[in-house]
Enzyme design. Sequence first.
Site, short mmCIF file in Angstrom:
data_model
loop_
_atom_site.label_atom_id
_atom_site.label_comp_id
_atom_site.label_asym_id
_atom_site.label_seq_id
_atom_site.Cartn_x
_atom_site.Cartn_y
_atom_site.Cartn_z
N TYR A 68 -3.66 5.70 -10.32
CA TYR A 68 -3.40 4.26 -10.31
C TYR A 68 -4.67 3.49 -9.92
O TYR A 68 -5.12 2.61 -10.64
CB TYR A 68 -2.28 3.99 -9.32
CG TYR A 68 -1.80 2.56 -9.22
CD1 TYR A 68 -1.03 1.97 -10.22
CD2 TYR A 68 -2.09 1.79 -8.08
CE1 TYR A 68 -0.58 0.67 -10.11
CE2 TYR A 68 -1.62 0.48 -7.96
CZ TYR A 68 -0.87 -0.08 -8.97
OH TYR A 68 -0.40 -1.38 -8.85
N SER B 56 11.96 -2.76 -0.64
CA SER B 56 13.24 -2.45 -1.27
C SER B 56 13.89 -1.25 -0.59
O SER B 56 15.11 -1.24 -0.36
CB SER B 56 13.07 -2.22 -2.78
OG SER B 56 11.95 -1.42 -3.04
N GLN C 260 0.81 1.85 10.31
CA GLN C 260 0.00 1.33 9.20
C GLN C 260 0.49 -0.08 8.87
O GLN C 260 1.66 -0.39 9.09
CB GLN C 260 0.10 2.26 7.96
CG GLN C 260 1.43 2.32 7.26
CD GLN C 260 2.37 3.37 7.82
OE1 GLN C 260 2.40 3.60 9.02
NE2 GLN C 260 3.17 4.00 6.97
N ASP D 28 -2.39 7.57 2.23
CA ASP D 28 -1.70 6.29 2.47
C ASP D 28 -2.66 5.37 3.23
O ASP D 28 -3.10 5.70 4.33
CB ASP D 28 -0.45 6.57 3.32
CG ASP D 28 0.57 5.46 3.26
OD1 ASP D 28 1.49 5.56 2.44
OD2 ASP D 28 0.43 4.49 4.03
N PRO D 29 -3.01 4.20 2.67
CA PRO D 29 -3.96 3.32 3.36
C PRO D 29 -3.45 2.88 4.73
O PRO D 29 -2.26 2.61 4.89
CB PRO D 29 -4.10 2.12 2.41
CG PRO D 29 -3.70 2.64 1.07
CD PRO D 29 -2.64 3.66 1.34
N GLN E 242 -4.47 0.18 6.53
CA GLN E 242 -4.32 -1.27 6.74
C GLN E 242 -4.61 -2.03 5.45
O GLN E 242 -5.35 -1.57 4.60
CB GLN E 242 -5.25 -1.75 7.85
CG GLN E 242 -6.68 -1.34 7.65
CD GLN E 242 -7.60 -1.78 8.79
OE1 GLN E 242 -7.14 -2.33 9.79
NE2 GLN E 242 -8.89 -1.56 8.63
P1 NAD Z 1 7.22 -2.87 -12.24
O1 NAD Z 1 7.18 -1.40 -12.23
O2 NAD Z 1 8.50 -3.55 -11.87
O3 NAD Z 1 6.78 -3.45 -13.65
C1 NAD Z 1 5.92 -2.80 -14.54
C2 NAD Z 1 6.47 -3.01 -15.95
O4 NAD Z 1 5.58 -2.39 -16.88
C3 NAD Z 1 7.84 -2.35 -16.14
O5 NAD Z 1 8.68 -3.22 -16.85
C4 NAD Z 1 7.52 -1.11 -16.96
O6 NAD Z 1 8.60 -0.66 -17.75
C5 NAD Z 1 6.35 -1.60 -17.78
N1 NAD Z 1 5.48 -0.51 -18.26
C6 NAD Z 1 4.99 0.54 -17.56
N2 NAD Z 1 4.24 1.32 -18.35
C7 NAD Z 1 4.23 0.74 -19.59
C8 NAD Z 1 3.66 1.07 -20.83
N3 NAD Z 1 2.90 2.17 -20.97
N4 NAD Z 1 3.88 0.26 -21.89
C9 NAD Z 1 4.65 -0.86 -21.77
N5 NAD Z 1 5.24 -1.22 -20.61
C10 NAD Z 1 5.03 -0.43 -19.52
O7 NAD Z 1 6.04 -3.34 -11.26
P2 NAD Z 1 5.58 -4.79 -10.80
O8 NAD Z 1 5.63 -4.81 -9.33
O9 NAD Z 1 6.29 -5.82 -11.57
O10 NAD Z 1 4.05 -4.75 -11.23
C11 NAD Z 1 3.58 -5.43 -12.38
C12 NAD Z 1 2.06 -5.32 -12.42
O11 NAD Z 1 1.49 -5.88 -11.23
C13 NAD Z 1 1.57 -3.88 -12.52
O12 NAD Z 1 0.46 -3.83 -13.38
C14 NAD Z 1 1.13 -3.57 -11.10
O13 NAD Z 1 0.12 -2.62 -11.05
C15 NAD Z 1 0.66 -4.93 -10.61
N6 NAD Z 1 0.76 -5.02 -9.14
C16 NAD Z 1 1.95 -5.22 -8.54
C17 NAD Z 1 2.00 -5.27 -7.15
C18 NAD Z 1 3.27 -5.54 -6.40
O14 NAD Z 1 3.25 -5.52 -5.17
N7 NAD Z 1 4.38 -5.82 -7.02
C19 NAD Z 1 0.83 -5.09 -6.38
C20 NAD Z 1 -0.36 -4.86 -7.06
C21 NAD Z 1 -0.39 -4.84 -8.44
N1 UDP Z 2 6.68 3.32 3.54
C1 UDP Z 2 7.56 3.67 4.56
N2 UDP Z 2 8.84 3.95 4.22
C2 UDP Z 2 9.32 3.87 2.94
C3 UDP Z 2 8.42 3.52 1.90
C4 UDP Z 2 7.11 3.25 2.24
O1 UDP Z 2 7.19 3.71 5.73
O2 UDP Z 2 10.51 4.14 2.72
C5 UDP Z 2 5.29 2.97 3.89
C6 UDP Z 2 4.22 3.65 3.04
O3 UDP Z 2 3.88 4.90 3.58
C7 UDP Z 2 3.09 2.64 3.15
C8 UDP Z 2 3.79 1.30 3.25
O4 UDP Z 2 5.13 1.60 3.63
O5 UDP Z 2 2.33 2.86 4.31
C9 UDP Z 2 3.80 0.53 1.94
O6 UDP Z 2 4.27 1.39 0.94
P1 UDP Z 2 4.59 0.90 -0.53
O7 UDP Z 2 5.02 2.10 -1.30
O8 UDP Z 2 5.53 -0.25 -0.47
O9 UDP Z 2 3.22 0.31 -1.09
P2 UDP Z 2 1.66 0.71 -0.98
O10 UDP Z 2 1.06 -0.48 -0.32
O11 UDP Z 2 1.48 1.93 -0.15
O12 UDP Z 2 1.24 0.90 -2.39
#
Ligand code: NAD
Ligand code: UDP
Length: 308
Positions: free
Chosen positions: A143, A187, A207, A270-271, A273
């Site tokens: 990722y 969630s 963390q 796992d980061p 901070q």
């Molecule tokens: P999500 O998993 O709910 O949404 C991702 C969507 O992309 C899904 O609908 C999935 O079916 C679709 N998808 C995955 N692979 C695909 C492919 N190969 N072709 C077409 N569709 C594909 O996640 P999200 O939280 O909505 O994240 C959306 C974007 O934002 C992602 O690129 C993610 O990396 C980025 N992002 C989200 C967060 C966050 O905290 N939510 C943080 C950092 C980056």
């Molecule tokens: N985490 C946790 N319990 C859970 C899920 C995640 O303690 O049920 C921790 C995880 O190890 C991380 C932080 O919560 O340190 C955030 O995790 P998440 O998967 O939401 O996102 P990340 O920022 O690590 O991509």
Amino acid sequence: MRILVTGGAGFLGSHICERLLSAGEEVICMDNYFTGRKDNILHLMDNKRFELVRHDVVDPFKFEVDQIYNMACPASPVHYQYNPIKTTKTSVVGAINCLGLAKRTNARILQASTSEIYGDPSIHPQPEEYWGNVHTLGPRACYDEGKRVAETLFMDYNRQNGVDTRIVRIFNTYGPRMLPDDGRVVSNFIVQALKGEDLTIYGDGLQTRSFCYVDDLVEAILRTMSQVETNLPINIGNPGEFTMIELAKKVIQLTNTSSKLIHEDLPMDDPKQRQPDIKKAKEVLEWEPKIDLETGLTKTIEYFKSQI
Ligand code: NAD
Ligand code: UDP
């Protein structure tokens, strides 16, 4: 405008589709439904300006569009590590396909990048100038490195081909339409609390993460697309920083559950901070988050109550 949203049936993508439609735009939502679902966009289906296409960003595609939001990629560690090779392909080949389309159609294009490009950061909070500390061989690398290469491609298409690019680095965002089994911490905790199960703290729970409510985030993403000041990445997130134990206690208090905290193993790499430096977003976008953790969690809890 006609706007393509890849990953449009996902958590963030569906909120973006909704906002664009209410602004009067035409939206093509493209998704392969890996972590997205039709339920997220069902309420948009009757809108004549909305079109849904089942397609994988890794496979070539052709549309005539004015803008592209490239959101396609699983975001939860559980989901992106399920098929790590596919995750890298989605980020890298998906970015190449989207950028090729932007080049041909002269569309402005935005990349959903991530705070993960900073890895386990040695600078705190993280400004955009920080180059990061990513373990290139670890389980999160599919990722992190995929998203890093995507940023490189966006900058190179901009410099080499004049493509009008934007990059947002998103920090942990939560809210309605996350999957109950998404695996991310907000969630997980809410679903566990509502079911009366114990909340799973990974490691010592000290963390930290900074949590942004989805409405604040979507506003910043739309503003990033509209501004013409910079093609360089902009951090978007809520600087409020919490330990996982603090988050769990807040969820327990707001759900009024008798659930307890249990500790499980900390996943590898796992980061420790995370906190965004949002000086640039404040200056360029005139934006800062408005919704605090308690308000955002309350709205998200209401959503999950209707789902479970
Ligand atoms: P999500 O998993 O709910 O949404 C991702 C969507 O992309 C899904 O609908 C999935 O079916 C679709 N998808 C995955 N692979 C695909 C492919 N190969 N072709 C077409 N569709 C594909 O996640 P999200 O939280 O909505 O994240 C959306 C974007 O934002 C992602 O690129 C993610 O990396 C980025 N992002 C989200 C967060 C966050 O905290 N939510 C943080 C950092 C980056
Ligand atoms: N985490 C946790 N319990 C859970 C899920 C995640 O303690 O049920 C921790 C995880 O190890 C991380 C932080 O919560 O340190 C955030 O995790 P998440 O998967 O939401 O996102 P990340 O920022 O690590 O991509």
